[in-house]
Design a protein around this motif. Structure first.
Motif, PDB file in Angstrom:
ATOM      1  N   GLU A   3     -25.135  16.397  -1.668  1.00 16.60           N
ATOM      2  CA  GLU A   3     -25.387  17.742  -1.401  1.00 16.60           C
ATOM      3  C   GLU A   3     -24.469  18.084  -0.307  1.00 16.60           C
ATOM      4  O   GLU A   3     -24.231  19.211  -0.115  1.00 16.60           O
ATOM      5  N   ILE A  61     -22.147  21.382  -0.303  1.00 17.60           N
ATOM      6  CA  ILE A  61     -21.954  22.632   0.781  1.00 17.60           C
ATOM      7  C   ILE A  61     -20.540  22.777   1.181  1.00 17.60           C
ATOM      8  O   ILE A  61     -20.001  23.788   1.441  1.00 17.60           O
ATOM      9  N   CYS A 111     -18.526  24.492  -1.525  1.00 22.07           N
ATOM     10  CA  CYS A 111     -19.092  25.877  -1.504  1.00 22.07           C
ATOM     11  C   CYS A 111     -18.457  26.511  -0.218  1.00 22.07           C
ATOM     12  O   CYS A 111     -18.064  27.913  -0.436  1.00 22.07           O
ATOM     13  N   SER A 154     -34.628  23.938  -4.470  1.00 20.07           N
ATOM     14  CA  SER A 154     -34.051  22.903  -3.819  1.00 20.07           C
ATOM     15  C   SER A 154     -34.643  21.618  -3.769  1.00 20.07           C
ATOM     16  O   SER A 154     -34.118  20.568  -3.855  1.00 20.07           O
ATOM     17  N   ASN A 199     -25.757  28.508  -3.471  1.00 25.65           N
ATOM     18  CA  ASN A 199     -25.598  26.814  -3.674  1.00 25.65           C
ATOM     19  C   ASN A 199     -25.373  26.575  -2.173  1.00 25.65           C
ATOM     20  O   ASN A 199     -25.814  25.301  -1.977  1.00 25.65           O
ATOM     21  N   ILE A 200     -25.004  27.091  -1.167  1.00 25.18           N
ATOM     22  CA  ILE A 200     -25.078  26.627   0.074  1.00 25.18           C
ATOM     23  C   ILE A 200     -26.324  26.335   0.619  1.00 25.18           C
ATOM     24  O   ILE A 200     -26.723  25.427   1.331  1.00 25.18           O
ATOM     25  N   GLN A 201     -26.907  27.580   0.377  1.00 23.89           N
ATOM     26  CA  GLN A 201     -28.521  27.479   0.701  1.00 23.89           C
ATOM     27  C   GLN A 201     -29.328  26.313  -0.103  1.00 23.89           C
ATOM     28  O   GLN A 201     -30.154  25.717   0.506  1.00 23.89           O
ATOM     29  N   GLY A 244     -27.821  23.485  -1.091  1.00 23.84           N
ATOM     30  CA  GLY A 244     -27.538  22.256  -0.424  1.00 23.84           C
ATOM     31  C   GLY A 244     -28.207  22.179   0.866  1.00 23.84           C
ATOM     32  O   GLY A 244     -28.243  20.870   1.314  1.00 23.84           O
ATOM     33  N   PHE A 245     -28.229  23.007   1.788  1.00 27.74           N
ATOM     34  CA  PHE A 245     -28.974  23.084   3.106  1.00 27.74           C
ATOM     35  C   PHE A 245     -30.406  22.506   3.057  1.00 27.74           C
ATOM     36  O   PHE A 245     -30.744  21.387   3.454  1.00 27.74           O
ATOM     37  N   SER A 260     -30.440  18.721   1.667  1.00 28.77           N
ATOM     38  CA  SER A 260     -30.176  17.687   2.514  1.00 28.77           C
ATOM     39  C   SER A 260     -31.191  17.389   3.274  1.00 28.77           C
ATOM     40  O   SER A 260     -31.474  16.214   3.661  1.00 28.77           O
TER      41      SER A 260
END
Length: 270
Positions: free
Chosen positions: A47, A51, A54, A91, A209-211, A213-214, A217
């Motif tokens: 993950e 991040i 991305c 997520s 995808n950043i959101q 991954g956040f 994680s």
């Protein structure tokens, strides 16, 4: 999308999926000295790498400007907390699913896992019809029936069952089957839910995808603490990691958009 690009995308997706399954299965059954790597930590590392990947893509779209990148992240993520929180649901499901896939491949052979996991296409289709009011054609329904028939045949007992049981004596085939079936349903729901969110907003898939991954994680670290906290404190977060482990992790984040849920949806509508 042009025909050539469709087939190129399909070819890349097939390569990434099959290579990931084989290497993940091998890494979970390989006998080496010392402790085996923890699947919960591998999920977290994947993950974090997603991040980073991305962020690099958003940085490129921002004309390689750190100031523009900071502005995009601030405007699209920090200034839109409710939009960001919407990604917590898929997520969490993604994180659960990724952990279940490690469980499944630790208890099933690669062929059985790969065929059974294709039921995610069926669950994605059903959730698409119910949640997005999609309509499937006759050939699409027929393909799903053939898929279910193939999965049933794979699970049918054979003469080699005793040999397979010996090879899989380290784990329970029932546990592996339940894990992959649960992953199929979570895959279908999360994939359709994620697509619904994408259609309702104008944010790019990289920001989404950043959101993902956040939150992934955070959920992943919670899983590490709850289930493997004692082992991590004793042998370290990266215990048992080797070159093969890193290959598995990199394959998982090689294509940041290729979450298992997204790929199953892609295969239906290609």
């Amino acid at each position: 999308m042009s025909t050539n690009l469709k087939y190129l995308s399909l070819g890349i997706l097939v390569f990434q999926t099959t290579s990931l399954v084989l290497t993940m299965r091998y890494s979970r059954t390989l006998k080496e000295e010392g402790p085996r790597y923890l699947s919960s930590t591998a999920v977290v590392v994947a993950e974090l790498l997603k991040i980073m990947a991305c962020l690099l893509l958003v940085y490129k779209d921002s004309k390689c400007s750190l100031r523009a990148l900071n502005r995009v992240l601030h405007d699209e993520i920090l200034n839109k907390p409710m939009e960001t929180l919407k990604l917590a649901i898929p997520s969490g499901i993604y994180t659960l699913q990724n952990n279940l896939l490690y469980v499944a491949l630790s208890n099933l052979d690669a062929a059985t896992y790969q065929v059974t996991y294709q039921l995610k296409i069926l669950t994605t289709a059903l959730f698409s019809v119910s949640m997005l009011s999609k309509k499937l054609g006759v050939y699409q329904w027929l393909s799903l029936v053939i898929l279910m028939t193939g999965v049933a045949f794979v699970q049918w007992p054979s003469d080699s069952q005793e040999i397979d049981s010996k090879e899989l004596s380290a784990g329970s085939q029932f546990v592996g089957l339940m894990a992959v079936l649960t992953a199929c349903f979570s895959s279908g729901f999360a994939g359709v839910y994620f697509e619904k969110i994408l259609k309702e907003t104008k944010q790019s898939v990289w920001i989404r995808n950043i959101q993902l991954g956040f939150f992934g994680s955070i959920f992943g670290l919670m899983g590490v603490y709850i289930y493997d906290g004692e082992l991590v404190s004793k042998n370290g977060f990266f215990q048992g990691y080797n070159q093969l482990t890193w290959i598995v992790v990199v394959l998982q984040c090689l294509f940041p958009w290729s979450h298992p849920c997204n790929s199953s949806y892609f295969l239906i509508w290609l």
